[in-house]
Design a protein around this motif. Structure first.
Motif, PDB file in Angstrom:
ATOM      1  N   THR A 329       1.333  -0.882  -0.085  1.00  0.00           N
ATOM      2  CA  THR A 329      -0.049   0.228  -0.366  1.00  0.00           C
ATOM      3  C   THR A 329       0.711   0.952  -0.043  1.00  0.00           C
ATOM      4  OG1 THR A 329      -0.119  -0.468   2.759  1.00  0.00           O
ATOM      5  CG2 THR A 329      -2.163  -1.423   1.667  1.00  0.00           C
ATOM      6  N   LEU A 330       2.467   1.565  -0.080  1.00  0.00           N
ATOM      7  CA  LEU A 330       3.364   2.353  -0.219  1.00  0.00           C
ATOM      8  C   LEU A 330       2.919   3.433  -2.035  1.00  0.00           C
ATOM      9  CD1 LEU A 330       5.862   3.009   0.858  1.00  0.00           C
ATOM     10  CD2 LEU A 330       6.860   1.460  -1.356  1.00  0.00           C
ATOM     11  N   THR A 331       2.803   4.250  -1.268  1.00  0.00           N
ATOM     12  CA  THR A 331       2.705   5.788  -1.130  1.00  0.00           C
ATOM     13  C   THR A 331       3.592   6.845  -1.529  1.00  0.00           C
ATOM     14  OG1 THR A 331       1.307   7.247   0.302  1.00  0.00           O
ATOM     15  CG2 THR A 331      -0.038   5.662  -0.891  1.00  0.00           C
ATOM     16  N   GLN A 332       3.202   7.448  -2.460  1.00  0.00           N
ATOM     17  CA  GLN A 332       4.458   9.028  -2.812  1.00  0.00           C
ATOM     18  C   GLN A 332       4.519   9.436  -1.738  1.00  0.00           C
ATOM     19  OE1 GLN A 332       4.593  11.531  -5.629  1.00  0.00           O
ATOM     20  NE2 GLN A 332       6.597  10.619  -6.540  1.00  0.00           N
ATOM     21  N   ALA A 333       3.331   9.675  -1.050  1.00  0.00           N
ATOM     22  CA  ALA A 333       3.147  10.682   0.419  1.00  0.00           C
ATOM     23  C   ALA A 333       3.738  10.155   1.816  1.00  0.00           C
ATOM     24  CB  ALA A 333       1.303  10.939   0.346  1.00  0.00           C
ATOM     25  N   GLN A 334       3.352   9.059   1.747  1.00  0.00           N
ATOM     26  CA  GLN A 334       4.220   7.781   2.709  1.00  0.00           C
ATOM     27  C   GLN A 334       5.770   7.784   2.240  1.00  0.00           C
ATOM     28  OE1 GLN A 334       3.205   4.125   2.907  1.00  0.00           O
ATOM     29  NE2 GLN A 334       3.859   3.406   5.072  1.00  0.00           N
ATOM     30  N   VAL A 335       6.340   7.781   1.197  1.00  0.00           N
ATOM     31  CA  VAL A 335       7.649   7.810   1.486  1.00  0.00           C
ATOM     32  C   VAL A 335       8.180   9.285   1.401  1.00  0.00           C
ATOM     33  CG1 VAL A 335       9.504   7.598  -0.574  1.00  0.00           C
ATOM     34  CG2 VAL A 335       7.675   5.926  -1.116  1.00  0.00           C
ATOM     35  N   ALA A 336       7.387  10.296   1.283  1.00  0.00           N
ATOM     36  CA  ALA A 336       8.264  12.165   1.169  1.00  0.00           C
ATOM     37  C   ALA A 336       8.161  12.109   2.612  1.00  0.00           C
ATOM     38  CB  ALA A 336       6.722  12.804   0.252  1.00  0.00           C
ATOM     39  N   SER A 337       7.243  11.281   3.132  1.00  0.00           N
ATOM     40  CA  SER A 337       8.078  11.904   5.145  1.00  0.00           C
ATOM     41  C   SER A 337       8.235  10.524   5.593  1.00  0.00           C
ATOM     42  CB  SER A 337       6.092  11.348   5.499  1.00  0.00           C
ATOM     43  OG  SER A 337       6.236   9.280   5.351  1.00  0.00           O
ATOM     44  N   ALA A 433      20.207  13.174  -7.355  1.00  0.00           N
ATOM     45  CA  ALA A 433      19.770  14.154  -7.394  1.00  0.00           C
ATOM     46  C   ALA A 433      17.976  13.192  -7.844  1.00  0.00           C
ATOM     47  CB  ALA A 433      20.002  15.286  -8.860  1.00  0.00           C
ATOM     48  N   ALA A 434      18.291  12.643  -8.929  1.00  0.00           N
ATOM     49  CA  ALA A 434      17.235  11.700  -9.149  1.00  0.00           C
ATOM     50  C   ALA A 434      16.259  11.119  -8.326  1.00  0.00           C
ATOM     51  CB  ALA A 434      17.419  10.838  -9.788  1.00  0.00           C
ATOM     52  N   ILE A 435      16.901  10.905  -7.007  1.00  0.00           N
ATOM     53  CA  ILE A 435      15.563  11.200  -5.848  1.00  0.00           C
ATOM     54  C   ILE A 435      15.158  11.765  -5.306  1.00  0.00           C
ATOM     55  CG2 ILE A 435      15.384  10.355  -3.093  1.00  0.00           C
ATOM     56  CD1 ILE A 435      18.053   8.068  -4.668  1.00  0.00           C
ATOM     57  N   LYS A 436      15.777  13.161  -5.243  1.00  0.00           N
ATOM     58  CA  LYS A 436      15.160  14.128  -5.034  1.00  0.00           C
ATOM     59  C   LYS A 436      13.929  14.694  -6.107  1.00  0.00           C
ATOM     60  CE  LYS A 436      16.754  19.097  -3.646  1.00  0.00           C
ATOM     61  NZ  LYS A 436      17.545  19.695  -3.455  1.00  0.00           N
ATOM     62  N   HIS A 437      14.720  14.396  -7.480  1.00  0.00           N
ATOM     63  CA  HIS A 437      13.371  15.186  -8.116  1.00  0.00           C
ATOM     64  C   HIS A 437      12.317  14.089  -8.426  1.00  0.00           C
ATOM     65  CE1 HIS A 437      12.086  17.159 -12.015  1.00  0.00           C
ATOM     66  NE2 HIS A 437      12.053  15.556 -12.367  1.00  0.00           N
ATOM     67  N   ALA A 438      12.094  13.085  -7.940  1.00  0.00           N
ATOM     68  CA  ALA A 438      11.182  12.779  -8.491  1.00  0.00           C
ATOM     69  C   ALA A 438      10.838  11.730  -6.488  1.00  0.00           C
ATOM     70  CB  ALA A 438      11.829  10.819  -8.374  1.00  0.00           C
ATOM     71  N   ALA A 486      18.235   6.236   3.559  1.00  0.00           N
ATOM     72  CA  ALA A 486      19.767   6.460   3.383  1.00  0.00           C
ATOM     73  C   ALA A 486      19.239   8.229   2.522  1.00  0.00           C
ATOM     74  CB  ALA A 486      20.838   5.496   2.478  1.00  0.00           C
ATOM     75  N   VAL A 487      18.645   7.916   1.716  1.00  0.00           N
ATOM     76  CA  VAL A 487      18.326   9.223   1.091  1.00  0.00           C
ATOM     77  C   VAL A 487      16.975   9.049   0.632  1.00  0.00           C
ATOM     78  CG1 VAL A 487      18.305  10.467  -1.471  1.00  0.00           C
ATOM     79  CG2 VAL A 487      20.395   8.619  -0.427  1.00  0.00           C
ATOM     80  N   ASP A 488      16.683  10.465   1.312  1.00  0.00           N
ATOM     81  CA  ASP A 488      15.140  10.414   1.615  1.00  0.00           C
ATOM     82  C   ASP A 488      14.519  11.284   0.218  1.00  0.00           C
ATOM     83  OD1 ASP A 488      15.725  13.830   2.083  1.00  0.00           O
ATOM     84  OD2 ASP A 488      15.251  13.231   4.433  1.00  0.00           O
ATOM     85  N   ALA A 489      13.023  11.759   0.176  1.00  0.00           N
ATOM     86  CA  ALA A 489      13.056  12.555  -0.641  1.00  0.00           C
ATOM     87  C   ALA A 489      13.147  14.197  -0.416  1.00  0.00           C
ATOM     88  CB  ALA A 489      11.008  12.834  -0.429  1.00  0.00           C
ATOM     89  N   LEU A 490      14.425  14.850   0.230  1.00  0.00           N
ATOM     90  CA  LEU A 490      14.263  16.089   0.057  1.00  0.00           C
ATOM     91  C   LEU A 490      15.918  16.071  -0.005  1.00  0.00           C
ATOM     92  CD1 LEU A 490      13.379  17.606   3.003  1.00  0.00           C
ATOM     93  CD2 LEU A 490      11.850  17.644   1.244  1.00  0.00           C
TER      94      LEU A 490
END
Length: 504
Positions: A329-337, A433-438, A486-490
């Motif tokens: 049930t993974l969502t982009q909002a959850q990953v971004a948190s 950079a790609a992880i942060k952009h996505a 290890a690398v977050d959405a920011l």
């Protein structure tokens, strides 16, 4: 001295048995050094990683299953007495070479039904790059010495350590210590620290690299050396490098902390007056080697370590190791948190893919062709597992180095809806950079804890590219698989070996 016959079959059996032995038993001195590092560590992420290494060691010793999914390239160092002779009466083609005997031993050890080891060797490195299927050939080094015995050192060396090897031809007036210390941050954490760093100084270029690797197989005794005044220049350099490298704060798995190296080993040789060759090779958390002596009285035998070595090590990670995440049930909002440093326990469906699978996926995307698997809202784990035995869903399945997949990240994240990737060690600037952009995330699992991680896999099946063997795409069903963000959405990172990524 009388000539001594040593049976070819004894050589083969001894090497094969040694490879099985080292696949699941850490050397005692290495295990004790990891335990001491764990006891002294105060940085929580590094302490957790060290605990996973210790639990994994205990599980492997008990189950006789590989410490790491990368069961290594076999290195065999022969020291053959000039008065020793190989007796190969059962072979109709004449006496086989030491290379041929080593190859036969490797094939037998790596295809053992009770404990199959992963075949990682390929032939045709400039062309087909086809897996040899049984991990042959062995890397063989032979030295002819006085005597009538055959001394053998067998090591299974993983790719993560060798890929971080470094060599330089310094000027005689240059600082060896400065050059070595300056290499460590750029080596990253793909060699799965903490481990031993081997150093070769002098000789010729190829000699320096050989000495660096061979030095790794000397006993760990830094704790003793630190209690006394150095007796010579080698001792002084070992102490200086040990203190300076650990002061860098790279730590276990590159997560920070007190211990990056457990010991420094140095070999040196005479060299041309105008030359100062220096080489370094690290040994990883899956340190695997042993030695034996053949005298003509039969094959070598290997005594298991004292089980009491693991008495103070738990059987499993504490359940409060991290927050629970449902991959289904993974969502982009959850990953971004998530934030760098968060500990997670993953459950649900997880895909795997390594180098060869990524190349095929990238080729399909470039041609606008459909992928064999849907990556939207999914996570990919970089692993090439060992074959299962008994009731295992999968064999040891630890992470591989993530940076090798960095160049594929922009296209995968942009075109497929992939939410997360899992591997070991740091990522480079392109991937971050790609992880942060996505607004996705990169998670790390502990390199060298492959059997412990495999315990979280409840089922496994190949879903694409089955011709790639261990590099095929699998679908895992996992329950409470431990990872760290290890690398977050920011673009925030947890590793201590990374370049600073400029804002854009």
């Amino acid at each position: 001295m009388a000539t001594q016959s040593i049976k070819a079959d004894d050589v083969i059996k001894s090497i094969a048995d040694a490879l099985q032995y080292v696949s699941y038993y850490h050397p005692t001195d290495f295990l004790l050094a990891i335990k001491q590092a764990y006891k002294s560590e105060t940085h929580a992420p590094a302490r957790n990683a060290l605990l996973q290494l210790l639990i994994n060691s205990k599980l492997c010793a008990h189950a006789h299953r590989p410490i790491c999914q990368d069961t290594g390239v076999t290195h065999v160092f022969f020291r053959m007495g000039m008065d020793a002779r190989i007796q190969d009466t059962g072979h109709t083609g004449g006496t086989r070479s030491l290379q041929a005997l080593a190859n036969q031993a490797v094939a037998e050890a790596y295809t053992c039904a009770a404990n199959p080891l992963r075949a990682s060797m390929i032939h045709g490195p400039l062309g087909s790059r086809i897996n040899t299927g049984n991990n042959t050939p062995a890397i063989v080094h032979t030295e002819l010495v006085e005597g009538n015995t055959l001394e053998v050192l067998v090591a299974a060396k993983g790719g993560g350590g060798d890929v971080k090897a470094r060599y330089a031809m310094l000027n005689p007036s240059d600082s060896i210590s400065d050059w070595i210390v300056n290499q460590l941050p750029g080596m990253g954490a793909g060699w799965c620290p903490p481990g031993v760093l081997g150093v070769g100084i002098g000789g010729s270029p190829e000699q320096a690299m050989f000495m660096a690797k061979r030095s790794l197989f000397a006993p760990i005794n830094m704790h003793e050396l630190r209690q006394h005044e150095p007796k010579n220049n080698v001792d002084s350099l070992r102490l200086e490098l040990f203190e300076r490298i650990n002061a860098l704060g790279i730590g276990a798995q590159g997560l920070g902390g007190l211990t990056t190296v457990l010991d420094i080993k140095i070999e040196q040789a005479p060299s041309h007056a105008a030359l100062l060759p220096v080489a370094i090779v690290p040994n990883c958390a899956a340190t695997r080697f042993t030695s034996f002596l053949l005298t003509g009285s039969g094959p070598a035998t290997f005594t298991p370590p004292d089980p009491a070595l693991w008495d103070d090590v738990p059987d499993a990670l504490p359940m409060q190791n991290g927050k629970s995440v449902n991959l289904n049930t993974l969502t982009q909002a959850q990953v971004a948190s998530w934030r760098a440093g968060d500990a997670l326990m993953l459950s649900g469906t997880l895909l795997t893919a390594r180098d060869a699978a990524h190349k095929r996926l990238a080729d399909l995307l470039e041609k606008n062709l459909p992928l064999p698997v849907d990556l939207r809202n999914r996570a990919i784990y970089y692993t090439g597992p060992v074959d299962p035995v008994g009731n295992e869903a999968v064999g040891p399945a630890g992470p591989t180095t993530a940076t090798r997949m960095d160049k594929f990240m922009p296209a995968l994240l942009e075109k497929t809806g992939l939410l997360a990737t899992i591997g070991k060690a740091e990522r480079g600037a392109t991937a971050i950079a790609a992880i942060k952009h996505a607004k996705s995330a990169y998670l790390t699992a502990v390199g060298g804890a492959a059997y412990l991680i495999s315990k979280a896999v409840r089922s496994a099946r190949v879903v694409a590219f089955d011709d790639l063997g261990m590099e095929a795409i699998y679908e895992f069903e996992v329950h409470n698989m431990p990872v760290i963000v290890a690398v977050d959405a920011l673009g925030g990172t947890v590793h201590r070996t990374l370049p600073i990524i400029p804002e854009n």
